[in-house]
Design a protein around this motif. Structure first.
Motif, PDB file in Angstrom:
ATOM      1  N   ARG A   1      -6.465   1.498 -11.353  1.00 53.81           N
ATOM      2  CA  ARG A   1      -5.708   2.763 -11.925  1.00 53.81           C
ATOM      3  C   ARG A   1      -4.237   3.039 -11.272  1.00 53.81           C
ATOM      4  O   ARG A   1      -3.244   3.042 -11.878  1.00 53.81           O
ATOM      5  N   SER A   2      -4.432   2.862  -9.919  1.00 61.90           N
ATOM      6  CA  SER A   2      -3.482   3.312  -8.999  1.00 61.90           C
ATOM      7  C   SER A   2      -2.189   2.274  -9.430  1.00 61.90           C
ATOM      8  O   SER A   2      -0.988   2.608  -9.496  1.00 61.90           O
TER       9      SER A   2
ATOM     10  N   ALA B   1      -2.002   0.187 -11.911  1.00 59.54           N
ATOM     11  CA  ALA B   1      -1.369   0.349 -13.473  1.00 59.54           C
ATOM     12  C   ALA B   1      -0.332   1.437 -13.461  1.00 59.54           C
ATOM     13  O   ALA B   1       0.587   1.397 -14.121  1.00 59.54           O
ATOM     14  N   LEU B   2      -0.641   2.321 -12.681  1.00 58.57           N
ATOM     15  CA  LEU B   2       0.357   3.724 -12.764  1.00 58.57           C
ATOM     16  C   LEU B   2       1.637   3.675 -11.973  1.00 58.57           C
ATOM     17  O   LEU B   2       2.799   3.846 -12.594  1.00 58.57           O
TER      18      LEU B   2
ATOM     19  N   GLN C   1      -4.617  -7.746 -14.291  1.00 60.51           N
ATOM     20  CA  GLN C   1      -3.509  -6.872 -15.196  1.00 60.51           C
ATOM     21  C   GLN C   1      -2.311  -7.714 -15.638  1.00 60.51           C
ATOM     22  O   GLN C   1      -1.426  -7.192 -16.610  1.00 60.51           O
TER      23      GLN C   1
ATOM     24  N   GLU D   1     -11.937   0.276  -9.650  1.00 61.18           N
ATOM     25  CA  GLU D   1     -11.642   1.002 -10.530  1.00 61.18           C
ATOM     26  C   GLU D   1     -10.133   1.926 -10.263  1.00 61.18           C
ATOM     27  O   GLU D   1      -9.252   1.878 -10.844  1.00 61.18           O
ATOM     28  N   ALA D   2     -10.586   2.741  -9.057  1.00 64.64           N
ATOM     29  CA  ALA D   2      -9.207   3.566  -8.825  1.00 64.64           C
ATOM     30  C   ALA D   2      -8.170   2.643  -8.489  1.00 64.64           C
ATOM     31  O   ALA D   2      -7.194   3.165  -8.743  1.00 64.64           O
TER      32      ALA D   2
END
Lengths: 374, 319
Positions: B33-34, B36-37, B69, B29-30
């Motif tokens: 997110r990374s 994606a950001l 993604q 998950e982390a």
């Protein structure tokens, strides 16, 4: 000399340099002509060699180490704590055994176990002379079968014969030769004066077949017992270990019957009963060396002496069957438990050993009655 | 080894080829997110296969997340087509162990990878990186053997649900047995010693009854425990242990239960506790009395008098 099959498996005889010139060393080597002979300075090199083997307990049966017993030949049996013992005296003639029983404690007792035979017999007989002279009252029963089988050595050494004849000359103590072999022919012509008890470790045919590799069958042992009786020897029988399995009660009772079909109760000095027990370290050895053995999977619990034993009601139930079978067929024979507690005695025999002076006194009396010691 | 940064269609990556996979049991998950950001900061290392597809050497999770993604193109570090497998294995292990301490299953995969493709001296040189400390080769080989366990057990092992000593024992048994025992252990919250106890009992029951561990665990009573409605996994674990103990030591367990029942019949107050001889071997029982003052002691004396005249005492003392 008629050799027992195990002797053919001996590949190397290691001779400790300290015993190189001993008469017994020469005798043993002469009786193992196929084996290679190597001289060594102490057992360290042999220990290292055997430890490297994947099956060190098995490898230790294929070599023979001839050396001197540097300690006392006669010593009290270590017995066990918290349970009643019989006050036995061990004549320490050698260690380990060429037969291969799954439950054999010697596999875990020595590190590593190697077949060793002490050849400084002059010292042994010197200590025996001293012993017979001193007549210690608490040492009436002497046996060579504690750390080895008494009779396996008879095809390579005359030790048993010499011991039998030495014991015949005194009236203080009895010698017990304990065996799982049927190799008794060398005893038959000896002058024993009934001061040697030939004792057979017995079990059910199923246990012998499944747990006692290279031992004599029950029938062969009983036939050998009969021969010894005919030759005038008093006898003894050891049900040790009793192994619990479905149907064992009837099979063990049948062994009692078979014994007294073969020999006379009046000539039987004692019968011992001991349920399977072992130090915990032995269980993984059994699993490894005897994968088909179910011994480790019985209901074993840590006893008061930290040895693994059958859960008490289970062993007591088997003891009840056995003591009844013995009482029914041979009521005059002294039966006893090896390493059991007082409640087991009371339940099965109806009395505690202390009420009769202790196990040692009971067995001494039996030896007095059947063997004629003082 | 030289590599070239290129951008490749995501579809060109052969996700099914896990030859160099080390990572397992990681929280993605982390990382997701990374990415994606801020995008992909460390592009995966890949190697071109003869069929033109790209074999991931390191960065399986990164490649998969980019695909999830919706990326159509992904930057990658392309290793030479003819680059030797030893170098690829080293990159896979170095890249993974450089990012974080490896869990047990990752260590196993890393060593197995090095064993498969590298010279022994290279393997030895990498061991401190894999284990975080110098480690003997014999230990590393034992760890590497864990990759032979059924794949269904790899994740529980990576997550620490199966302890290392037990996993090593699982390697010694038949694959089906390992799967059956391992799956059970993975589902229960158990300490290492309790995992060992359960393993012992299953193995010993099977050996005694000449059956398999899978058969023991397939017994209806046992399945009922696992399929029962206990919401608390600890309760299930206790029921499993109790059932196995009863199967392994039926007479002992029954006797203990009978003893407890007889003891309950005495109605001891909380100020008196009774300890039976361990395993009901021996004859010495222990009573512990708790009191604060003389009156308490007098009260205890009265209770002890009642216990002595209680017929249940004979059963407890086997009289």
């Amino acid at each position: 000399m008629n050799l027992m099959p195990w002797t053919r498996k001996i590949t190397t005889v290691f001779v400790d340099r300290q015993v190189e010139g001993f008469a017994q060393t020469a005798q043993v080597i002469k009786n193992l002509p196929h084996a290679q002979v190597e001289k060594v300075d102490g057992p360290s090199a042999i220990h290292s060699k055997i430890r490297q083997e994947a099956d060190s307990a098995g490898a230790g049966k294929k070599i023979l180490y001839l050396c001197a017993n540097k300690g006392r030949f006669l010593r009290p049996c270590p017995g066990t704590s918290h349970y009643s013992c019989c006050g036995y005296t061990i004549a320490h003639i050698g260690t380990y055994c060429p037969m291969d029983c799954a439950y054999c404690v010697l596999q875990a007792y020595f590190h590593p176990p190697i077949l060793s035979f002490f050849v400084n017999h002059d010292e042994l007989f010197g200590q025996l002379d001293e012993f017979f002279c001193q007549k210690p009252p608490d040492m009436r029963r002497v046996g060579t079968g504690e750390f080895t089988d008494s009779l396996v050595w008879d095809s390579i050494s005359d030790l048993s014969a010499r011991l039998v004849e030495r014991f015949a000359l005194q009236n203080h103590a009895v010698l017990e030769l304990k065996t799982k072999t049927a190799f008794v022919d060398r005893l038959l012509g000896l002058s024993h004066n009934r001061k040697t008890i030939v004792a057979f470790s017995v079990n059910t045919p199923k246990v012998i077949k499944e747990q006692e590799r290279s031992t004599a069958s029950l029938a062969a042992r009983l036939a050998a017992a009969k021969k010894c009786q005919e030759s005038g020897y008093p006898l003894a029988f050891h049900f040790d270990p009793l192994v619990i399995y479905p149907g064992c009660e009837a099979e063990y009772a049948k062994v009692v019957e078979q014994i007294f079909d073969a020999v006379s109760p009046q000539n039987t000095v004692w019968i011992s009963l001991g349920a399977f027990r072992c130090m915990p370290d032995l269980l993984p050895i059994i699993r490894e060396r005897f994968p088909a053995s179910k011994l480790p999977y019985g209901e074993l619990i840590p006893g008061l002496d930290n040895k693994m034993r059958y859960f008490k009601p289970l062993r007591t139930a088997l003891f009840e069957v056995m003591t009844k079978a013995i009482k029914d067929i041979a009521p005059g024979v002294t039966a006893y438990f090896c390493m059991e507690d007082e409640p087991a005695w009371k339940k099965c025999f109806g009395f505690a050993p202390a009420q009769r002076g202790g196990i040692a006194v009971m067995l001494d009396a039996a030896a007095q009655r059947v063997c004629g010691i003082e | 080894m030289d590599c070239k940064r290129i951008t490749s269609p995501v579809e060109r990556i052969d996700e099914a080829d896990t030859t160099f996979a080390v990572s397992i049991g990681r929280d993605r998950e982390a990382l997701g997110r990374s990415i994606a950001l801020v995008g992909l900061m460390h592009p995966p290392f890949v190697r071109q296969k003869p069929d033109g597809r790209l074999q991931v050497v390191s960065g399986f999770a990164r490649a998969a997340i980019c695909k999830e993604q919706g990326w159509s193109q992904i930057p990658v570090n392309l290793l030479p087509e003819n680059g030797d497998m030893e170098a690829c294995a080293c990159i896979a292990v170095a890249d993974n162990s450089g990012q974080r301490p490896l869990n047990t299953m990752e260590q196993a995969r890393a060593v197995a990878l090095l064993e498969r493709f590298c010279a022994p001296e290279k393997l030895e040189a990498f061991l401190p990186l894999v284990f975080g400390r110098p480690s003997p080769i014999s230990f590393a080989k034992k760890i590497a053997a864990l990759v032979q366990l059924p794949p269904s057990l790899h994740l529980p092992l990576a997550l620490g649900k199966i302890s290392l000593p037990v996993a090593q024992r699982l390697c010694q048994v038949q694959r089906d047995e390992a799967r059956a025992i391992g799956s059970l252990l993975a589902d229960l919250p158990l300490s290492v010693s309790k995992q060992k106890e359960i393993f012992d009992h299953i193995e010993q029951i099977a050996a005694r009854e000449e059956t398999t561990a899978a058969d023991v665990l397939d017994e209806p009573d046992f399945r009922q425990i696992l399929q029962g409605s206990q919401s608390d996994a600890n309760v299930t674990a206790n029921l499993v242990r109790a059932w196995l103990k009863m199967r392994r030591f039926p007479n002992l367990e029954k006797a203990m239960q009978d003893f407890d029942k007889a003891l309950a019949g005495l109605g001891l107050p909380p100020s008196i506790s009774w300890q039976a001889p361990p395993f009901l071997e021996g004859t010495v029982h222990r009573l512990a009395l708790r009191f604060e003052n003389r009156a308490d002691i007098e009260n205890l004396r009265d209770i002890l008098d009642q216990i002595i005249s209680n017929p249940a005492l004979c059963r407890l003392l086997d009289e």
